[in-house]
Design a protein around this motif. Structure first.
Motif, PDB file in Angstrom:
ATOM      1  N   UNK A 198       0.827  -1.210   0.000  1.00  0.00           N
ATOM      2  CA  UNK A 198       0.000   0.000   0.000  1.00  0.00           C
ATOM      3  C   UNK A 198       0.856   1.252   0.000  1.00  0.00           C
ATOM      4  N   UNK A 199       1.892   1.248   0.810  1.00  0.00           N
ATOM      5  CA  UNK A 199       2.767   2.412   0.865  1.00  0.00           C
ATOM      6  C   UNK A 199       3.468   2.623  -0.465  1.00  0.00           C
ATOM      7  N   UNK A 200       3.853   1.545  -1.110  1.00  0.00           N
ATOM      8  CA  UNK A 200       4.477   1.640  -2.426  1.00  0.00           C
ATOM      9  C   UNK A 200       3.493   2.260  -3.436  1.00  0.00           C
ATOM     10  N   UNK A 201       2.238   1.843  -3.360  1.00  0.00           N
ATOM     11  CA  UNK A 201       1.229   2.313  -4.309  1.00  0.00           C
ATOM     12  C   UNK A 201       0.739   3.728  -4.007  1.00  0.00           C
ATOM     13  N   UNK A 202       0.695   4.105  -2.733  1.00  0.00           N
ATOM     14  CA  UNK A 202       0.036   5.354  -2.352  1.00  0.00           C
ATOM     15  C   UNK A 202       0.952   6.479  -1.891  1.00  0.00           C
ATOM     16  N   UNK A 203       2.131   6.159  -1.390  1.00  0.00           N
ATOM     17  CA  UNK A 203       2.963   7.182  -0.742  1.00  0.00           C
ATOM     18  C   UNK A 203       3.299   8.350  -1.684  1.00  0.00           C
TER      19      UNK A 203
END
Length: 156
Positions: free
Chosen positions: A23-28
Motif C-alpha cells: 500500500x505504501x508503495x502504491x500510495x505514498x
C-alpha cells in the motif's frame, strides 16, 4: 464504515506487513504529491497561525485549525492535479489484487470476502462499496502508518 454486515479481522503479522509495504508503495507518492499544496500553504501562514497549528494538542484541534485557516485558502487545482495523476497511474489488475489481499480476512454476513462467488451473491454486483471497504480495512489495520522512509535516517 458503519455497515454491520462486515467483520474486519487483522491479517497475520507477516501478511499484514507485506500489505502495508504494498500500500505504501502504491500510495505514498500520491500522498506526498498532494501534500505539496498543503506545505506551500503552511509556509505562507502568519507566525501566530503556524504556531497554533504546530501547538495543537489533539488531532481534533489540529483539524479544526486546518479547516478554519488553511483549507479555505488552498490551491484546489494542485490537489485535483495530484488526484488525476494518481488515478492515471492506477493499474486495475493490481488494484483488484490489492482488494482481494485486503478482503482475505474480512467477512460479509459471516462469509469470507476472499471468495469471488461470495462477493457476487452478497454484494449483488455493487462495486460502489469496494473502495470505502478497502479504506475501512486500511484504517482499521493502520497499514498506512508504516513509513519506510524512516529507513533512510541515519542515527548520529
Amino acid at each position: 464504515m458503519g455497515d454491520k454486515r462486515f467483520q474486519i479481522q487483522c491479517p497475520p503479522f507477516t501478511e499484514g506487513l507485506e500489505i502495508a509495504f504494498e500500500l505504501n508503495h502504491a500510495l505514498r507518492a500520491h500522498v506526498l504529491s498532494s501534500q505539496k499544496a498543503t506545505m506551500a500553504m503552511i509556509d505562507q501562514l502568519p507566525a501566530e497561525q503556524k504556531a497554533a497549528l504546530e501547538g495543537a494538542e489533539t488531532p481534533a484541534d489540529r483539524e479544526k485549525i486546518w479547516l478554519e485557516q488553511i483549507a479555505p485558502k488552498m490551491d484546489k487545482s494542485s490537489l485535483l492535479q495530484a488526484a488525476a495523476d494518481f488515478l492515471h497511474q492506477l493499474k486495475p489488475r493490481e488494484m483488484v489484487a490489492m482488494a482481494f489481499s485486503l478482503f482475505k480476512y474480512t467477512t460479509i454476513n459471516g462469509k469470507s470476502m476472499a471468495d469471488e462467488s461470495v462477493l457476487m451473491t452478497e454484494m449483488s454486483g455493487n462495486y460502489k462499496i469496494v473502495v470505502p471497504l478497502m479504506a475501512a480495512i486500511i484504517e482499521q489495520n493502520d497499514f498506512l502508518d508504516l513509513d519506510a522512509s524512516e529507513l533512510l535516517q541515519v542515527n548520529q
